[in-house]
Design an enzyme around this catalytic site. Structure first.
Site, PDB file in Angstrom:
ATOM      1  N   ARG A 199      11.550  -5.172   5.163  1.00  0.00           N
ATOM      2  CA  ARG A 199      11.220  -4.118   5.125  1.00  0.00           C
ATOM      3  C   ARG A 199      12.035  -3.353   5.660  1.00  0.00           C
ATOM      4  O   ARG A 199      12.726  -3.409   6.999  1.00  0.00           O
ATOM      5  CB  ARG A 199       9.970  -3.357   5.477  1.00  0.00           C
ATOM      6  CG  ARG A 199       9.772  -2.019   5.154  1.00  0.00           C
ATOM      7  CD  ARG A 199       8.108  -1.602   5.016  1.00  0.00           C
ATOM      8  NE  ARG A 199       7.766  -2.034   6.633  1.00  0.00           N
ATOM      9  CZ  ARG A 199       6.384  -2.166   6.681  1.00  0.00           C
ATOM     10  NH1 ARG A 199       5.492  -1.850   5.072  1.00  0.00           N
ATOM     11  NH2 ARG A 199       5.620  -2.611   7.142  1.00  0.00           N
ATOM     12  N   ARG A 208      10.968  -1.208  11.111  1.00  0.00           N
ATOM     13  CA  ARG A 208       9.957  -0.646  11.596  1.00  0.00           C
ATOM     14  C   ARG A 208       9.446  -1.625  13.122  1.00  0.00           C
ATOM     15  O   ARG A 208       9.963  -2.734  13.039  1.00  0.00           O
ATOM     16  CB  ARG A 208       8.614  -0.929  10.829  1.00  0.00           C
ATOM     17  CG  ARG A 208       7.826   0.744  10.118  1.00  0.00           C
ATOM     18  CD  ARG A 208       7.065   0.237   9.927  1.00  0.00           C
ATOM     19  NE  ARG A 208       5.617   0.092   9.976  1.00  0.00           N
ATOM     20  CZ  ARG A 208       4.493  -0.056   9.340  1.00  0.00           C
ATOM     21  NH1 ARG A 208       4.418   0.550   8.401  1.00  0.00           N
ATOM     22  NH2 ARG A 208       3.070  -0.846   9.560  1.00  0.00           N
ATOM     23  N   ARG A 246     -10.290   0.318   7.868  1.00  0.00           N
ATOM     24  CA  ARG A 246      -9.563  -1.349   8.540  1.00  0.00           C
ATOM     25  C   ARG A 246     -10.039  -1.984   9.580  1.00  0.00           C
ATOM     26  O   ARG A 246     -10.483  -3.096  10.018  1.00  0.00           O
ATOM     27  CB  ARG A 246      -8.632  -1.031   9.311  1.00  0.00           C
ATOM     28  CG  ARG A 246      -7.207  -1.377   9.171  1.00  0.00           C
ATOM     29  CD  ARG A 246      -5.648  -0.182   9.443  1.00  0.00           C
ATOM     30  NE  ARG A 246      -5.089  -1.384   9.682  1.00  0.00           N
ATOM     31  CZ  ARG A 246      -3.826  -1.315   8.864  1.00  0.00           C
ATOM     32  NH1 ARG A 246      -4.253   0.488   8.347  1.00  0.00           N
ATOM     33  NH2 ARG A 246      -2.364  -2.054   8.670  1.00  0.00           N
ATOM     34  N   LYS A 254       1.030  -1.275   0.091  1.00  0.00           N
ATOM     35  CA  LYS A 254       0.420  -0.099  -0.452  1.00  0.00           C
ATOM     36  C   LYS A 254       0.918   1.371   0.071  1.00  0.00           C
ATOM     37  O   LYS A 254       0.836   2.294  -0.879  1.00  0.00           O
ATOM     38  CB  LYS A 254      -0.695   0.286   1.203  1.00  0.00           C
ATOM     39  CG  LYS A 254      -1.863  -0.863   1.241  1.00  0.00           C
ATOM     40  CD  LYS A 254      -3.076  -1.258   2.629  1.00  0.00           C
ATOM     41  CE  LYS A 254      -2.283  -1.049   3.957  1.00  0.00           C
ATOM     42  NZ  LYS A 254      -1.581  -2.416   3.995  1.00  0.00           N
ATOM     43  N   ARG A 305      -0.288  -9.300  13.103  1.00  0.00           N
ATOM     44  CA  ARG A 305      -1.085  -7.811  12.540  1.00  0.00           C
ATOM     45  C   ARG A 305      -1.272  -9.342  11.269  1.00  0.00           C
ATOM     46  O   ARG A 305      -2.775  -8.734  10.828  1.00  0.00           O
ATOM     47  CB  ARG A 305      -0.123  -7.376  11.575  1.00  0.00           C
ATOM     48  CG  ARG A 305       0.696  -5.751  12.375  1.00  0.00           C
ATOM     49  CD  ARG A 305       1.962  -5.995  12.264  1.00  0.00           C
ATOM     50  NE  ARG A 305       2.304  -5.048  10.880  1.00  0.00           N
ATOM     51  CZ  ARG A 305       3.237  -4.504  10.812  1.00  0.00           C
ATOM     52  NH1 ARG A 305       3.955  -4.746  10.962  1.00  0.00           N
ATOM     53  NH2 ARG A 305       3.000  -4.338   9.137  1.00  0.00           N
TER      54      ARG A 305
HETATM   55  P1  AP5 Z   1       4.423  -1.891   1.883  1.00  0.00           P
HETATM   56  O1  AP5 Z   1       4.425  -0.720   0.914  1.00  0.00           O
HETATM   57  O2  AP5 Z   1       5.222  -1.226   2.708  1.00  0.00           O
HETATM   58  O3  AP5 Z   1       3.661  -2.301   2.337  1.00  0.00           O
HETATM   59  P2  AP5 Z   1       2.142  -1.504   3.241  1.00  0.00           P
HETATM   60  O4  AP5 Z   1       1.086  -2.573   2.494  1.00  0.00           O
HETATM   61  O5  AP5 Z   1       1.980  -0.272   3.388  1.00  0.00           O
HETATM   62  O6  AP5 Z   1       2.761  -2.235   4.134  1.00  0.00           O
HETATM   63  P3  AP5 Z   1       1.865  -1.570   6.338  1.00  0.00           P
HETATM   64  O7  AP5 Z   1       3.188  -2.792   7.494  1.00  0.00           O
HETATM   65  O8  AP5 Z   1       2.956  -0.271   6.234  1.00  0.00           O
HETATM   66  O9  AP5 Z   1       0.295  -2.134   6.566  1.00  0.00           O
HETATM   67  P4  AP5 Z   1      -0.465  -1.945   7.775  1.00  0.00           P
HETATM   68  O10 AP5 Z   1      -1.369  -1.800   6.704  1.00  0.00           O
HETATM   69  O11 AP5 Z   1       0.463  -3.347   8.467  1.00  0.00           O
HETATM   70  O12 AP5 Z   1       1.236  -1.203   8.550  1.00  0.00           O
HETATM   71  P5  AP5 Z   1       0.024   0.753   8.517  1.00  0.00           P
HETATM   72  O13 AP5 Z   1       1.519   1.459   8.637  1.00  0.00           O
HETATM   73  O14 AP5 Z   1      -0.496   1.051   8.004  1.00  0.00           O
HETATM   74  O15 AP5 Z   1       5.397  -2.901   1.903  1.00  0.00           O
HETATM   75  C1  AP5 Z   1       5.915  -3.677   2.162  1.00  0.00           C
HETATM   76  C2  AP5 Z   1       7.396  -3.977   1.599  1.00  0.00           C
HETATM   77  O16 AP5 Z   1       7.590  -4.873   0.733  1.00  0.00           O
HETATM   78  C3  AP5 Z   1       8.649  -3.326   1.380  1.00  0.00           C
HETATM   79  O17 AP5 Z   1       9.969  -3.884   2.323  1.00  0.00           O
HETATM   80  C4  AP5 Z   1       8.406  -3.321   0.214  1.00  0.00           C
HETATM   81  O18 AP5 Z   1       9.669  -2.523  -0.488  1.00  0.00           O
HETATM   82  C5  AP5 Z   1       8.483  -4.448  -0.539  1.00  0.00           C
HETATM   83  N1  AP5 Z   1       7.014  -4.978  -1.631  1.00  0.00           N
HETATM   84  C6  AP5 Z   1       6.303  -4.070  -1.803  1.00  0.00           C
HETATM   85  N2  AP5 Z   1       6.098  -4.369  -2.998  1.00  0.00           N
HETATM   86  C7  AP5 Z   1       6.251  -5.004  -3.073  1.00  0.00           C
HETATM   87  C8  AP5 Z   1       6.479  -6.162  -4.513  1.00  0.00           C
HETATM   88  N3  AP5 Z   1       5.026  -5.693  -5.332  1.00  0.00           N
HETATM   89  N4  AP5 Z   1       6.949  -7.340  -4.534  1.00  0.00           N
HETATM   90  C9  AP5 Z   1       8.059  -7.294  -3.792  1.00  0.00           C
HETATM   91  N5  AP5 Z   1       8.240  -6.709  -2.965  1.00  0.00           N
HETATM   92  C10 AP5 Z   1       6.768  -5.318  -2.322  1.00  0.00           C
HETATM   93  O19 AP5 Z   1      -0.360   0.495  10.457  1.00  0.00           O
HETATM   94  C11 AP5 Z   1       1.176  -0.479  11.555  1.00  0.00           C
HETATM   95  C12 AP5 Z   1       0.223  -0.103  12.769  1.00  0.00           C
HETATM   96  O20 AP5 Z   1      -1.389   1.105  13.009  1.00  0.00           O
HETATM   97  C13 AP5 Z   1      -1.292  -0.916  12.231  1.00  0.00           C
HETATM   98  O21 AP5 Z   1      -1.017  -2.457  12.934  1.00  0.00           O
HETATM   99  C14 AP5 Z   1      -2.388  -0.580  13.462  1.00  0.00           C
HETATM  100  O22 AP5 Z   1      -2.222  -0.770  14.716  1.00  0.00           O
HETATM  101  C15 AP5 Z   1      -1.920   0.882  13.206  1.00  0.00           C
HETATM  102  N6  AP5 Z   1      -3.246   1.375  12.305  1.00  0.00           N
HETATM  103  C16 AP5 Z   1      -2.619   2.299  11.340  1.00  0.00           C
HETATM  104  N7  AP5 Z   1      -4.062   1.781  10.286  1.00  0.00           N
HETATM  105  C17 AP5 Z   1      -5.085   1.987  11.658  1.00  0.00           C
HETATM  106  C18 AP5 Z   1      -6.925   1.998  11.804  1.00  0.00           C
HETATM  107  N8  AP5 Z   1      -7.463   2.668  10.620  1.00  0.00           N
HETATM  108  N9  AP5 Z   1      -6.974   2.031  12.459  1.00  0.00           N
HETATM  109  C19 AP5 Z   1      -6.566   1.255  13.631  1.00  0.00           C
HETATM  110  N10 AP5 Z   1      -5.247   1.260  13.989  1.00  0.00           N
HETATM  111  C20 AP5 Z   1      -4.438   1.582  12.452  1.00  0.00           C
HETATM  112 MG    MG Z   2       2.250   0.901   5.079  1.00  0.00          MG
END
Ligand code: AP5
Ligand code: MG
Ligand code: ZN
Length: 216
Positions: free
Chosen positions: A127, A160, A88, A13, A171
């Site tokens: 990552r 992270r 989410r 994402k 997660r």
């Molecule tokens: P990346 O692009 O970083 O993936 P992502 O989908 O953004 O993953 P996140 O871990 O950020 O998602 P998340 O939803 O768990 O975390 P968030 O920060 O939103 O890519 C991942 C890796 O893969 C990278 O190394 C990249 O280089 C690689 N990659 C990408 N595309 C690729 C491809 N095509 N091929 C190969 N490799 C690839 O949330 C974190 C925490 O915050 C949550 O756990 C929760 O506690 C809280 N939180 C956030 N939003 C909410 C909400 N709305 N409600 C409640 N709690 C929330």
């Molecule tokens: Mg992200």
């Protein structure tokens, strides 16, 4: 363009959001990035969010919804936005619909990036992220040009705190029970654009552009 990016942790994402906002000139709203910024600055919100994020749990809906509602009222969201990692839960999705209705608008597309669990674990544990601009890299799949340094803003890259194997497992479990139901929720509304996420980063972006009715 009012877009939501849906997908499990590690589906890409954040990676795709960077390309989408550049192409369409809309702001990137990542609730995860907002929480991490607050954690880094030691704000009360950061302290509270950290207690959930470190366990791989969701931050409570009330808190998260209030943050997004405020953000959507800012001027730069007038012509569109890219929400990454929100909604989410079904409660968040319903709150978003209401907030947009009160602004006489609605979502255009919900992009769902699908990736199998095995690949997600490899992506998350390898990552490295930039806490300054939010960019994501991967030691093997998407290395930065200069080791340990962000390509976009030259800040230092870090792992992270929630990218260890135990937290990643929680997660993924939380995603399955609380977030996955949103796929059907948006499918019924006719907003879902399904994207196969296990392709090269460029190819995934090309598919997203097609789904948005635009050339890459
Ligand atoms: P990346 O692009 O970083 O993936 P992502 O989908 O953004 O993953 P996140 O871990 O950020 O998602 P998340 O939803 O768990 O975390 P968030 O920060 O939103 O890519 C991942 C890796 O893969 C990278 O190394 C990249 O280089 C690689 N990659 C990408 N595309 C690729 C491809 N095509 N091929 C190969 N490799 C690839 O949330 C974190 C925490 O915050 C949550 O756990 C929760 O506690 C809280 N939180 C956030 N939003 C909410 C909400 N709305 N409600 C409640 N709690 C929330
Ligand atoms: Mg992200
Ligand atoms: Zn950066």
């Amino acid at each position: 363009m009012r877009i939501v990016l849906l997908g499990p942790p590690g589906s890409g994402k954040g990676t795709q959001a960077k390309f989408i906002i550049d192409k369409f000139g809309i702001p990137h709203i990542s609730t995860g990035d907002i929480f991490r910024k607050n954690i880094k600055e030691g704000t009360p919100l950061g302290v509270e969010a950290k207690s959930y994020i470190d366990k791989g749990q969701l931050v409570p809906d009330e808190l998260t919804i209030a943050i997004v509602e405020d953000r959507l009222k800012e001027d730069d969201c007038k012509n569109g936005f890219m929400l990454d990692g929100f909604p989410r839960t079904v409660a968040q999705a319903e709150a978003l619909t209401k907030a947009l209705e009160s602004m006489n608008t609605s979502l255009d597309h919900v992009i769902n990036i699908a990736v199998a669990d095995k690949a997600l674990v490899d992506r998350l544990t390898g990552r490295r992220v930039c806490l300054s601009c939010g960019a994501s890299f991967h030691m093997v799949f998407n290395p930065p040009k200069k080791e340990g340094i962000c390509d976009y803003c030259s800040a230092e890259l870090v792992q992270r705190a929630d990218d260890n194997i135990d937290t990643v497992s929680s997660r993924l479990e939380v995603y399955g029970t609380q977030t996955k139901p949103l796929i059907e929720y948006y499918e019924i509304k006719g907003l879902l654009r399904a994207i196969e996420g296990e392709k090269d980063i460029d190819k995934v972006f090309e598919d997203i552009c097609k789904a948005l009715g635009s050339d890459k």
